[in-house]
Structures are given as C-alpha cells and as structure tokens.
Design a protein around this motif. Structure first.
Motif, PDB file in Angstrom:
ATOM      1  N   LEU A   2       7.094  38.752  -2.540  1.00  0.00           N
ATOM      2  CA  LEU A   2       6.040  39.186  -1.615  1.00  0.00           C
ATOM      3  C   LEU A   2       6.556  40.266  -0.664  1.00  0.00           C
ATOM      4  CD1 LEU A   2       4.379  35.750  -0.773  1.00  0.00           C
ATOM      5  CD2 LEU A   2       3.440  37.583  -2.181  1.00  0.00           C
ATOM      6  N   VAL A   3       7.757  40.071  -0.133  1.00  0.00           N
ATOM      7  CA  VAL A   3       8.362  41.065   0.766  1.00  0.00           C
ATOM      8  C   VAL A   3       8.581  42.378   0.014  1.00  0.00           C
ATOM      9  CG1 VAL A   3      10.403  41.618   2.147  1.00  0.00           C
ATOM     10  CG2 VAL A   3       9.439  39.309   2.215  1.00  0.00           C
ATOM     11  N   SER A   4       9.077  42.294  -1.206  1.00  0.00           N
ATOM     12  CA  SER A   4       9.322  43.501  -2.001  1.00  0.00           C
ATOM     13  C   SER A   4       8.024  44.209  -2.360  1.00  0.00           C
ATOM     14  CB  SER A   4      10.100  43.153  -3.268  1.00  0.00           C
ATOM     15  OG  SER A   4      11.406  42.774  -2.929  1.00  0.00           O
ATOM     16  N   SER A   5       6.971  43.454  -2.600  1.00  0.00           N
ATOM     17  CA  SER A   5       5.670  44.061  -2.899  1.00  0.00           C
ATOM     18  C   SER A   5       5.190  44.889  -1.715  1.00  0.00           C
ATOM     19  CB  SER A   5       4.641  42.986  -3.236  1.00  0.00           C
ATOM     20  OG  SER A   5       4.998  42.327  -4.410  1.00  0.00           O
ATOM     21  N   PHE A   6       5.397  44.388  -0.505  1.00  0.00           N
ATOM     22  CA  PHE A   6       5.032  45.138   0.692  1.00  0.00           C
ATOM     23  C   PHE A   6       5.840  46.425   0.779  1.00  0.00           C
ATOM     24  CE2 PHE A   6       5.694  46.058   5.242  1.00  0.00           C
ATOM     25  CZ  PHE A   6       4.379  46.359   5.575  1.00  0.00           C
ATOM     26  N   ARG A   7       7.149  46.345   0.498  1.00  0.00           N
ATOM     27  CA  ARG A   7       7.997  47.543   0.543  1.00  0.00           C
ATOM     28  C   ARG A   7       7.569  48.553  -0.521  1.00  0.00           C
ATOM     29  NH1 ARG A   7      12.701  44.219   1.609  1.00  0.00           N
ATOM     30  NH2 ARG A   7      13.137  44.399   3.826  1.00  0.00           N
ATOM     31  N   ASN A   8       7.044  48.050  -1.622  1.00  0.00           N
ATOM     32  CA  ASN A   8       6.583  48.928  -2.691  1.00  0.00           C
ATOM     33  C   ASN A   8       5.413  49.789  -2.202  1.00  0.00           C
ATOM     34  OD1 ASN A   8       6.750  49.922  -5.338  1.00  0.00           O
ATOM     35  ND2 ASN A   8       5.164  48.510  -6.031  1.00  0.00           N
TER      36      ASN A   8
ATOM     37  N   GLY B 192       7.160  51.884   1.122  1.00  0.00           N
ATOM     38  CA  GLY B 192       8.378  52.621   0.802  1.00  0.00           C
ATOM     39  C   GLY B 192       9.619  51.937   1.329  1.00  0.00           C
ATOM     40  N   GLY B 193      10.745  52.335   0.826  1.00  0.00           N
ATOM     41  CA  GLY B 193      12.021  51.766   1.252  1.00  0.00           C
ATOM     42  C   GLY B 193      12.697  51.017   0.118  1.00  0.00           C
ATOM     43  N   GLU B 194      13.972  50.734   0.343  1.00  0.00           N
ATOM     44  CA  GLU B 194      14.744  50.013  -0.668  1.00  0.00           C
ATOM     45  C   GLU B 194      14.291  48.562  -0.752  1.00  0.00           C
ATOM     46  OE1 GLU B 194      19.313  48.708  -1.810  1.00  0.00           O
ATOM     47  OE2 GLU B 194      18.946  49.779   0.061  1.00  0.00           O
ATOM     48  N   MET B 195      14.204  48.062  -1.956  1.00  0.00           N
ATOM     49  CA  MET B 195      13.865  46.658  -2.187  1.00  0.00           C
ATOM     50  C   MET B 195      15.167  45.877  -2.215  1.00  0.00           C
ATOM     51  SD  MET B 195      10.903  46.885  -5.028  1.00  0.00           S
ATOM     52  CE  MET B 195       9.391  47.733  -4.727  1.00  0.00           C
ATOM     53  N   THR B 196      15.696  45.574  -1.030  1.00  0.00           N
ATOM     54  CA  THR B 196      17.013  44.968  -0.917  1.00  0.00           C
ATOM     55  C   THR B 196      17.088  43.610  -1.606  1.00  0.00           C
ATOM     56  OG1 THR B 196      16.424  44.076   1.252  1.00  0.00           O
ATOM     57  CG2 THR B 196      17.601  46.175   1.221  1.00  0.00           C
ATOM     58  N   GLU B 197      15.970  42.906  -1.679  1.00  0.00           N
ATOM     59  CA  GLU B 197      15.960  41.599  -2.358  1.00  0.00           C
ATOM     60  C   GLU B 197      16.320  41.765  -3.828  1.00  0.00           C
ATOM     61  OE1 GLU B 197      13.595  41.723   1.209  1.00  0.00           O
ATOM     62  OE2 GLU B 197      13.330  42.847  -0.636  1.00  0.00           O
TER      63      GLU B 197
END
Length: 106
Positions: free
Chosen positions: A35-41, A44-49
């Motif tokens: 869910l956190v990575s979907s928001f970053r998608n 923008g930004g690195e998907m650190t997870e």
C-alpha cells in the motif's frame, strides 16, 4: 569463497570446473508495504520497501549459491549472474548462479 562475475580471477588459475552453483529464493510482497509503495508509485520516489525486499532476496540467493558451491568442494564461483522471474502477481523468484571452480594461486 571468491565470487566474481568474470570468467577469470586475477592471480588465480582455474584447476577444475565443479559444475553449476545455484541458489534461489521466492519472495512475496507484504500487503502493508504494498500500500505504501502504491502511494509512492503515484507521487514518485524510490520504493524503498521493494528495494529492501530485493536486496535481502539477492543476499539469501547468493548465500544459497555459495553453500551449493561449497557442497561441490569449490573454492570460487565465476560468471556469477542474477535472474528474476515473476511467479504470481504477488511473488517473484530471484536466482543466483555461476560456475563452481577449484582454483590455485599463480
């Protein structure tokens, strides 16, 4: 254990080829981190997870490859490569492989 992604190791001679050394790991995504990575998608930004997941997967696959090479009584693994493949929509396999060899210092 020496690991290189080249065909030779400077200062060493390959005395014997033991076979293919391999190690793999299959990992699934974490729903919360997804869910956190979907928001970053979106923003923008690195998907650190996912970066952490893949880094850990590479380390585990490489350690399993080393164990496989040691079982073949190898001193080194040359031509080390990594490969990934999607297993399902939420899981991926990471494979580390190379040629297990016995070496001698020159």
């Amino acid at each position: 254990m020496i690991l290189v992604n080249t065909e030779t190791i400077p200062g060493y001679k390959i005395m014997d080829v033991k076979g293919i050394a391999k190690g793999n790991v299959v990992r699934a995504k974490n729903v919360g981190k997804d869910l956190v990575s979907s928001f970053r998608n979106v923003v923008g930004g690195e998907m650190t997870e996912y970066t952490e997941l893949m880094t850990d997967s590479r380390q585990r696959a490489m350690q399993r490859m080393v164990e496989n090479a040691e079982n073949q009584e190898a001193d080194a693994v040359v031509n080390v490569r990594f490969e990934t493949s999607q297993i399902s929509s939420g899981a991926a396999e990471l494979l580390a492989y190379g040629t297990a060899v016995a070496i001698e210092e020159t």
